[in-house]
Design a protein around this motif. Structure first.
Motif, PDB file in Angstrom:
ATOM      1  N   GLU A   1       0.835  -1.199   0.000  1.00  0.00           N
ATOM      2  CA  GLU A   1       0.000   0.000   0.000  1.00  0.00           C
ATOM      3  C   GLU A   1       0.871   1.250   0.000  1.00  0.00           C
ATOM      4  O   GLU A   1       1.794   1.358   0.803  1.00  0.00           O
ATOM      5  CB  GLU A   1      -0.916   0.023   1.222  1.00  0.00           C
ATOM      6  N   LEU A   2       0.548   2.173  -0.892  1.00  0.00           N
ATOM      7  CA  LEU A   2       1.155   3.497  -0.885  1.00  0.00           C
ATOM      8  C   LEU A   2       0.084   4.489  -0.442  1.00  0.00           C
ATOM      9  O   LEU A   2      -0.813   4.854  -1.209  1.00  0.00           O
ATOM     10  CB  LEU A   2       1.679   3.884  -2.260  1.00  0.00           C
ATOM     11  N   ASP A   3       0.161   4.876   0.807  1.00  0.00           N
ATOM     12  CA  ASP A   3      -0.744   5.886   1.353  1.00  0.00           C
ATOM     13  C   ASP A   3      -0.138   7.230   0.981  1.00  0.00           C
ATOM     14  O   ASP A   3       0.887   7.636   1.516  1.00  0.00           O
ATOM     15  CB  ASP A   3      -0.835   5.716   2.875  1.00  0.00           C
ATOM     16  N   ILE A   4      -0.750   7.929   0.017  1.00  0.00           N
ATOM     17  CA  ILE A   4      -0.156   9.125  -0.558  1.00  0.00           C
ATOM     18  C   ILE A   4      -1.084  10.321  -0.380  1.00  0.00           C
ATOM     19  O   ILE A   4      -2.303  10.197  -0.517  1.00  0.00           O
ATOM     20  CB  ILE A   4       0.189   8.898  -2.052  1.00  0.00           C
ATOM     21  N   TRP A   5      -0.506  11.455  -0.066  1.00  0.00           N
ATOM     22  CA  TRP A   5      -1.264  12.704   0.047  1.00  0.00           C
ATOM     23  C   TRP A   5      -0.332  13.865  -0.232  1.00  0.00           C
ATOM     24  O   TRP A   5       0.880  13.778  -0.038  1.00  0.00           O
ATOM     25  CB  TRP A   5      -1.923  12.834   1.420  1.00  0.00           C
ATOM     26  N   HIS A   6      -0.889  14.960  -0.733  1.00  0.00           N
ATOM     27  CA  HIS A   6      -0.052  16.136  -0.991  1.00  0.00           C
ATOM     28  C   HIS A   6      -0.923  17.380  -1.137  1.00  0.00           C
ATOM     29  O   HIS A   6      -2.155  17.305  -1.271  1.00  0.00           O
ATOM     30  CB  HIS A   6       0.826  15.925  -2.230  1.00  0.00           C
ATOM     31  N   ALA A   7      -0.266  18.522  -1.115  1.00  0.00           N
ATOM     32  CA  ALA A   7      -0.948  19.795  -1.288  1.00  0.00           C
ATOM     33  C   ALA A   7      -1.366  19.979  -2.746  1.00  0.00           C
ATOM     34  O   ALA A   7      -0.829  19.325  -3.654  1.00  0.00           O
ATOM     35  CB  ALA A   7      -0.032  20.940  -0.862  1.00  0.00           C
ATOM     36  N   ASP A   8      -2.298  20.890  -2.976  1.00  0.00           N
ATOM     37  CA  ASP A   8      -2.707  21.187  -4.348  1.00  0.00           C
ATOM     38  C   ASP A   8      -1.744  22.214  -4.960  1.00  0.00           C
ATOM     39  O   ASP A   8      -0.681  22.525  -4.390  1.00  0.00           O
ATOM     40  CB  ASP A   8      -4.165  21.636  -4.399  1.00  0.00           C
ATOM     41  N   SER A   9      -2.105  22.754  -6.115  1.00  0.00           N
ATOM     42  CA  SER A   9      -1.210  23.663  -6.833  1.00  0.00           C
ATOM     43  C   SER A   9      -1.109  25.033  -6.174  1.00  0.00           C
ATOM     44  O   SER A   9      -0.309  25.870  -6.609  1.00  0.00           O
ATOM     45  CB  SER A   9      -1.686  23.834  -8.281  1.00  0.00           C
ATOM     46  N   GLU A  10      -1.911  25.258  -5.118  1.00  0.00           N
ATOM     47  CA  GLU A  10      -1.812  26.508  -4.362  1.00  0.00           C
ATOM     48  C   GLU A  10      -1.244  26.274  -2.969  1.00  0.00           C
ATOM     49  O   GLU A  10      -1.139  27.202  -2.170  1.00  0.00           O
ATOM     50  CB  GLU A  10      -3.189  27.176  -4.265  1.00  0.00           C
ATOM     51  N   GLY A  11      -0.899  25.028  -2.662  1.00  0.00           N
ATOM     52  CA  GLY A  11      -0.285  24.724  -1.381  1.00  0.00           C
ATOM     53  C   GLY A  11      -1.251  24.364  -0.275  1.00  0.00           C
ATOM     54  O   GLY A  11      -0.864  24.372   0.897  1.00  0.00           O
ATOM     55  N   TYR A  12      -2.493  24.005  -0.622  1.00  0.00           N
ATOM     56  CA  TYR A  12      -3.492  23.680   0.390  1.00  0.00           C
ATOM     57  C   TYR A  12      -3.704  22.170   0.478  1.00  0.00           C
ATOM     58  O   TYR A  12      -3.666  21.466  -0.524  1.00  0.00           O
ATOM     59  CB  TYR A  12      -4.828  24.343   0.067  1.00  0.00           C
ATOM     60  N   TYR A  13      -3.990  21.676   1.695  1.00  0.00           N
ATOM     61  CA  TYR A  13      -4.268  20.269   1.947  1.00  0.00           C
ATOM     62  C   TYR A  13      -5.755  20.072   2.244  1.00  0.00           C
ATOM     63  O   TYR A  13      -6.324  20.805   3.060  1.00  0.00           O
ATOM     64  CB  TYR A  13      -3.480  19.760   3.158  1.00  0.00           C
ATOM     65  N   SER A  14      -6.351  19.069   1.624  1.00  0.00           N
ATOM     66  CA  SER A  14      -7.724  18.718   1.985  1.00  0.00           C
ATOM     67  C   SER A  14      -7.763  18.260   3.437  1.00  0.00           C
ATOM     68  O   SER A  14      -6.814  17.672   3.956  1.00  0.00           O
ATOM     69  CB  SER A  14      -8.260  17.615   1.065  1.00  0.00           C
ATOM     70  N   GLY A  15      -8.875  18.564   4.091  1.00  0.00           N
ATOM     71  CA  GLY A  15      -9.013  18.248   5.507  1.00  0.00           C
ATOM     72  C   GLY A  15      -8.505  19.355   6.405  1.00  0.00           C
ATOM     73  O   GLY A  15      -8.779  19.355   7.607  1.00  0.00           O
ATOM     74  N   PHE A  16      -7.782  20.319   5.821  1.00  0.00           N
ATOM     75  CA  PHE A  16      -7.221  21.424   6.596  1.00  0.00           C
ATOM     76  C   PHE A  16      -7.552  22.775   5.985  1.00  0.00           C
ATOM     77  O   PHE A  16      -7.480  23.791   6.676  1.00  0.00           O
ATOM     78  CB  PHE A  16      -5.700  21.264   6.709  1.00  0.00           C
ATOM     79  N   ALA A  17      -7.898  22.809   4.717  1.00  0.00           N
ATOM     80  CA  ALA A  17      -8.346  24.029   4.048  1.00  0.00           C
ATOM     81  C   ALA A  17      -9.847  23.879   3.790  1.00  0.00           C
ATOM     82  O   ALA A  17     -10.267  22.926   3.138  1.00  0.00           O
ATOM     83  CB  ALA A  17      -7.599  24.235   2.741  1.00  0.00           C
ATOM     84  N   PRO A  18     -10.668  24.788   4.303  1.00  0.00           N
ATOM     85  CA  PRO A  18     -12.126  24.584   4.264  1.00  0.00           C
ATOM     86  C   PRO A  18     -12.734  24.545   2.875  1.00  0.00           C
ATOM     87  O   PRO A  18     -13.836  24.022   2.707  1.00  0.00           O
ATOM     88  CB  PRO A  18     -12.662  25.772   5.078  1.00  0.00           C
TER      89      PRO A  18
ATOM     90  N   GLN B   1       1.177  18.277  -9.858  1.00  0.00           N
ATOM     91  CA  GLN B   1       2.360  18.637  -9.089  1.00  0.00           C
ATOM     92  C   GLN B   1       1.962  19.609  -7.977  1.00  0.00           C
ATOM     93  O   GLN B   1       1.314  20.618  -8.223  1.00  0.00           O
ATOM     94  CB  GLN B   1       3.421  19.277  -9.973  1.00  0.00           C
ATOM     95  N   PRO B   2       2.326  19.300  -6.727  1.00  0.00           N
ATOM     96  CA  PRO B   2       1.973  20.197  -5.625  1.00  0.00           C
ATOM     97  C   PRO B   2       2.835  21.454  -5.631  1.00  0.00           C
ATOM     98  O   PRO B   2       3.877  21.508  -6.298  1.00  0.00           O
ATOM     99  CB  PRO B   2       2.267  19.341  -4.383  1.00  0.00           C
ATOM    100  N   ALA B   3       2.392  22.431  -4.873  1.00  0.00           N
ATOM    101  CA  ALA B   3       3.133  23.689  -4.738  1.00  0.00           C
ATOM    102  C   ALA B   3       3.824  23.745  -3.383  1.00  0.00           C
ATOM    103  O   ALA B   3       3.418  23.064  -2.439  1.00  0.00           O
ATOM    104  CB  ALA B   3       2.171  24.873  -4.871  1.00  0.00           C
ATOM    105  N   PRO B   4       4.875  24.574  -3.266  1.00  0.00           N
ATOM    106  CA  PRO B   4       5.406  24.853  -1.927  1.00  0.00           C
ATOM    107  C   PRO B   4       4.314  25.508  -1.087  1.00  0.00           C
ATOM    108  O   PRO B   4       3.342  26.056  -1.625  1.00  0.00           O
ATOM    109  CB  PRO B   4       6.551  25.839  -2.189  1.00  0.00           C
ATOM    110  N   TYR B   5       4.458  25.466   0.208  1.00  0.00           N
ATOM    111  CA  TYR B   5       3.473  26.135   1.059  1.00  0.00           C
ATOM    112  C   TYR B   5       4.148  26.650   2.316  1.00  0.00           C
ATOM    113  O   TYR B   5       5.213  26.171   2.721  1.00  0.00           O
ATOM    114  CB  TYR B   5       2.320  25.190   1.421  1.00  0.00           C
ATOM    115  N   GLN B   6       3.514  27.644   2.898  1.00  0.00           N
ATOM    116  CA  GLN B   6       4.004  28.114   4.189  1.00  0.00           C
ATOM    117  C   GLN B   6       3.114  27.562   5.287  1.00  0.00           C
ATOM    118  O   GLN B   6       1.905  27.446   5.120  1.00  0.00           O
ATOM    119  CB  GLN B   6       4.057  29.636   4.248  1.00  0.00           C
ATOM    120  N   ILE B   7       3.729  27.172   6.390  1.00  0.00           N
ATOM    121  CA  ILE B   7       2.942  26.693   7.510  1.00  0.00           C
ATOM    122  C   ILE B   7       2.115  27.847   8.054  1.00  0.00           C
ATOM    123  O   ILE B   7       2.490  29.019   7.895  1.00  0.00           O
ATOM    124  CB  ILE B   7       3.840  26.078   8.602  1.00  0.00           C
TER     125      ILE B   7
END
Length: 283
Positions: free
Chosen positions: A153-170, A195-201
């Motif tokens: 199993e490859l459990d994979i997740w990443h930010a979108d092209s604007e740097g947002y993660y589902s479950g954390f960005a409304p 391809q995901p984008a960089p993001y700031q915490i």
């Protein structure tokens, strides 16, 4: 990560990360820790704090400010964010000393368990109008003897092209750009995503106040998160980065490693393709 009204707040991210951590912790509860071990580890941590206070001649005003900051950190639910950004990479380095196979990296605060299971050739769940450069991520999972690991199993997740993660960005639907891909009989997989984008915490809470006060930047380079697991094998938690990416050499979380940098190749149809093989040790 662009600043908009849809941006996740530090408090909101902290709450989500805390809930996800507690859910995961219940699934992976370990045995009790001995009093000797608690005394040894906590004593060493306190000794380090005491040494820093003496070396830096910390004043009472600075001590009271630190106390207030720690209270704010807890009340804001930011302990998962702070620990994952500033501490976890060292814990992972220690764990790596006894691991073989693929290099690990930090889990980070944005993991959510229980995502949709997908076949070996799959597209991650995404919005119909998902923005970003199409990316195909492919490879094979093998054991340390070179044998393919079928059904890994490859459990994979990443930010979108604007740097947002589902479950954390409304504004993102649940499960967006998240999934559990199961390898085929030869341990192979091929995942289509963007391809995901960089993001700031998130910087609107105590963690951000610390970063600003210290004159640091809050950015993480673009990356894919993965937990690769299979029965009878030791799971690997890692992150894969992109060659030439912003902040690759100055990651606020200090989690990048040369072995974990992908080199995407243009496919001539607007897509990028990156290949990476994972090696799991038996255990």
């Amino acid at each position: 990560m662009t600043s908009t009204d849809q941006s996740p707040t530090a408090r909101g991210s902290g709450t989500s990360a805390t809930q996800a951590f507690r859910a995961s912790r219940q699934e992976h509860t370990t045995g009790a820790v001995s009093a000797e071990r608690v005394s040894s580890v906590v004593g060493r941590i306190l000794s380090g704090v005491h040494d820093a206070i003496r070396a830096e001649k910390v004043t009472y005003d600075e001590f009271q400010a630190a106390k207030q900051w720690l209270i704010d950190l807890g009340e804001g639910g930011e302990w998962p964010l702070f620990l994952d950004v500033f501490v976890e990479h060292v814990v992972e380095d220690v764990a790596a000393e006894t691991q073989q196979g693929t290099k690990g990296s930090i889990l980070g605060p944005y993991y959510l368990p229980g995502q949709q299971q997908l076949p070996s050739v799959a597209s991650l769940p995404a919005r119909p109008d998902e923005k970003g450069t199409p990316l195909v991520f492919a490879g094979q999972v093998r054991d340390t003897d070179g044998n393919p690991v079928a059904g890994a199993e490859l459990d994979i997740w990443h930010a979108d092209s604007e740097g947002y993660y589902s479950g954390f960005a409304p504004h993102l639907p649940d499960g967006n750009l998240r999934g559990v891909v199961v390898t085929d009989g030869q341990g192979r997989f091929e995942i289509s995503t963007v391809q995901p984008a960089p993001y700031q915490i998130p910087t609107d809470g105590p963690t951000g106040q610390l970063i600003e006060a210290a004159g640091w930047h809050p950015w993480r380079p673009a990356h894919l998160h993965l937990i690769v697991r299979a029965p009878g094998h030791r799971p690997i938690t890692t992150q894969l980065y992109f060659e030439g990416g912003e902040w690759l050499d100055s990651d606020i979380a200090q989690a990048t490693k040369p072995e974990l940098v992908l080199t995407p190749v243009e496919q001539g149809d607007g897509r990028l393709r990156s290949e990476y093989d994972f090696v799991l040790e038996r255990g």
